[in-house]
Design an enzyme around this catalytic site. Structure first.
Site, short mmCIF file in Angstrom:
data_model
loop_
_atom_site.label_atom_id
_atom_site.label_comp_id
_atom_site.label_asym_id
_atom_site.label_seq_id
_atom_site.Cartn_x
_atom_site.Cartn_y
_atom_site.Cartn_z
N GLU A 112 -41.70 1.00 -16.56
CA GLU A 112 -42.10 -0.17 -17.36
C GLU A 112 -43.12 -1.00 -16.59
OE1 GLU A 112 -38.63 -2.30 -18.73
OE2 GLU A 112 -38.20 -0.79 -20.27
N HIS A 243 -43.07 -11.60 -25.11
CA HIS A 243 -43.19 -10.15 -25.01
C HIS A 243 -44.51 -9.77 -25.67
CE1 HIS A 243 -42.37 -5.90 -25.15
NE2 HIS A 243 -41.25 -6.08 -24.49
N ARG A 294 -45.93 -8.56 -17.90
CA ARG A 294 -46.07 -8.98 -19.30
C ARG A 294 -46.91 -10.22 -19.55
NH1 ARG A 294 -39.84 -8.61 -20.90
NH2 ARG A 294 -40.08 -6.39 -20.82
N HIS A 355 -39.69 -14.28 -26.03
CA HIS A 355 -38.73 -13.21 -25.71
C HIS A 355 -37.63 -13.64 -24.75
CE1 HIS A 355 -37.53 -9.05 -25.25
NE2 HIS A 355 -37.78 -9.05 -23.96
N ARG A 390 -40.44 -13.03 -15.39
CA ARG A 390 -39.42 -11.99 -15.16
C ARG A 390 -40.04 -10.59 -15.22
NH1 ARG A 390 -35.98 -8.82 -18.76
NH2 ARG A 390 -37.05 -9.81 -20.51
#
Ligand code: FAD
Ligand code: SIN
Length: 543
Positions: A112, A243, A294, A355, A390
């Site tokens: 990811e 997100h 992100r 998100h 995060r």
């Protein structure tokens, strides 16, 4: 009505359920949850759980990836705890019956954004549902855990609720449990007083503050708002993670309470972001392209949309093998197919959506809040592991690791806590009336979500924040007045909490005179070069 227990847990996502299983080894537990027990952010998690389990990976690399994503604001100590204790918690989940996807007899580890190695343990693209299923199964077998569904915690009980203790300074306040609404009971005695030696908040995030969010309707920031009202420290609320890729079709349907997520794992699998002319654009923004953290990807999409005046970008998987796509992403494939998007042939229309809350109720490395006997675990807590942003799939891991730590600390201390002489008054709603005009609530909720989306979203400015602050103040006053006169009900309690969270987000965002991680403002586009130790973490506590 009053009920006494050893430990009260509020919330039945991964953090609440895992805490309950652990605490039940030495105490009686009541777990209250405001809807049915599986309804939670956890249940919708797709990508998986990050942990160092593969050959060739190392703690140092996971720690470093987490710190890089966190943009200088992570707490190094809690990051080390997260990463080093993570693999044991994953093994426990497997022991409890969680069925993770395997490949050639080993855990199938996915990639990811922001991760330098493949380290995402997953259950196809329905990881949260599988984890929730396994934990609920286990909880149902434990006799000293009582689960109360459709019980919504309204407020925490501390000395400030008890007349002869009211003047206790905030620094010595204890939490004695909570006032909880039995939402299905339409009688006047629907609010019960649950008195507990210790309370664990596991109420999750606050995505519902925003018009467009991947979070289900339960995510109204109740734990953050209740803690703030009770005098606990809350911090870093400006760091809201958007997100990058939620499905455009679902976001454009305003009747939906939340938009469908197209997992980060789709980009990890090779998905390419393109504008509507079919050009890939991420290389203009970051050398890591689709696998940048992100915040960078979400801002890149936002900037493309604004420059080109388009409503969405696309995530293209069509160059990948069809069978492989369906095997990895069966849930995303079938959801999109229902909307006539065949992700093996059609690029997927996507836009960013709110998100995750990186801030929350400030806790130490044993999940202790600033109020005695109040713990916070999972998304509601600010452990410091996420800093200003995060890293993908670190959230479920954080919930497991710090739920375990709360349970360890309680095991060491609970025998010294007594509630024998604690007699808070029952909820007093004398003089209030049953609501006749619920349209006030639905209207104000829509207004709040729209204004937070427009003024306090991915890109901020002093002017937008000031506008938002003025409007929130008006909403706050209107709703408080209504609250004082009315018998409480779910959506009123939740709106009040959304307003408190919005206020904290705006206040924190206005205070940070720089851009860092998830907080980007046009007025201070640079990251402060002051040494990291001197950069203030934004914490607030009601006096
Ligand atoms: P939740 O799972 O949200 O549970 C909160 C619980 O508290 C719920 O049961 C709720 O009903 C209850 N509750 C709330 N308020 C009250 C109240 N007042 N009274 C009583 N009960 C209350 N993270 C990852 O690490 N990996 C992923 O792949 C991933 N994918 C995600 C996909 C989506 C679509 C979303 C929305 C999030 C994703 N996340 C992921 C983030 C992660 O799922 C959450 O941060 C995590 O599940 C939070 O767990 P929790 O137990 O703290 O809260
Ligand atoms: C996702 O699957 O993209 C969500 C992962 C996360 O939020 O950590």
């Amino acid at each position: 009505m009053q009920i006494k227990t050893d430990i009260l847990i509020i919330g039945s996502g991964i953090a609440g359920l895992f805490s309950a299983i652990k605490a039940s080894e030495y105490a009686n537990v009541i777990l209250v949850t405001k809807k049915n027990k599986s309804e939670s952010n956890t249940n919708y998690a797709q990508g998986g759980i990050a942990s160092v389990l593969g050959a060739g990976d190392s703690f140092d690399e996971h720690i470093n990836d987490t710190l890089v994503a966190g943009a200088g604001l992570c707490n190094k100590k809690t990051v080390e705890i997260l990463v080093k204790e993570g693999p044991d918690r994953i093994r426990e989940l497997i022991k409890l019956g969680t069925d993770f996807t395997m490949k050639s007899g080993e855990l199938d580890l996915a990639m990811e954004g922001g991760h330098s190695k493949k380290r995402i343990v997953h259950s196809k693209d329905l990881t949260g549902k599988e984890v929730e299923r396994a934990l609920i199964d286990k909880v149902s077998q434990i006799p000293n855990i009582t689960v109360l569904e459709d019980y919504l915690a309204i407020d925490l009980i501390t000395e400030h609720n008890i007349s002869n203790l009211k003047h206790m300074p905030i620094s010595s306040r204890h939490c004695f449990g909570a006032y909880v609404l039995d939402s299905k009971n339409k009688e006047s005695a629907a609010i019960i007083t649950i008195i507990a030696k210790a309370t664990i908040l596991a109420t999750g995030g606050a995505g519902q503050v925003y018009l467009h969010t991947t979070n289900p309707a339960i995510a109204t920031g109740d734990g953050i708002a209740m803690s703030y009202r009770a005098g606990a420290k809350v911090g870093n609320m400006e760091f809201i993670q958007f997100h990058p890729t939620s499905l455009y079709q679902s976001i454009s349907n305003t009747e939906n309470k939340h938009s469908f997520l197209i997992s980060e794992a789709v980009r990890g699998f090779g998905g390419i972001l393109k504008n509507l002319s079919g050009e890939s654009f991420m290389i203009k923004y970051d050398p890591r392209k689709e696998l940048a953290p992100r915040d960078i990807v979400a801002r890149a999409i936002d900037s493309e949309l604004k420059k080109r005046g388009e409503d969405y970008v696309v995530l293209d998987l069509t160059h990948k093998d069809k069978a492989d796509i369906i095997d990895h992403f069966p849930n995303i494939y079938s959801y999109c197919l229902n909307l006539n998007i065949d992700i093996t042939k059609d690029p997927i229309p996507v836009v960013p959506a709110a998100h995750y809350v990186c801030g929350g109720v400030v806790v130490d490395e044993f999940s202790r809040t600033s109020l005695l006997n109040l713990y916070a675990v999972g998304e509601v807590a600010m452990t410091g592991v996420h800093g200003a942003n995060r890293l993908a799939s670190n959230s479920l891991l954080e919930a497991l690791v710090f739920a375990e730590r709360a349970a360890i600390d309680l095991n060491n201390n609970i025998s010294g806590i007594s509630t024998e002489n604690i007699n808070p008054p029952d909820w007093d709603d004398s003089g209030t009336l049953t609501a006749d005009e619920k349209v006030l609530i639905s209207h104000s909720t829509k207004e709040l979500k729209q204004l937070m989306w427009d003024y306090v979203g991915i890109v901020r400015s002093n002017k937008r924040l000031n506008n938002a602050a003025r409007r929130i103040e008006i909403l706050f006053e209107e709703v408080e007045e209504y609250y004082k006169k009315t018998k409480v009900f779910d959506s009123l309690i939740e709106l009040r909490n959304l307003i408190t969270c919005s206020h904290l987000i705006i206040k924190s965002a206005s205070f940070r005179k720089e851009s860092r991680g998830l907080h980007f403002t046009l007025d201070y586009p640079e990251t402060s070069i002051a040494p990291v130790d001197t950069i203030l973490q934004n914490t607030y506590q009601k006096s």
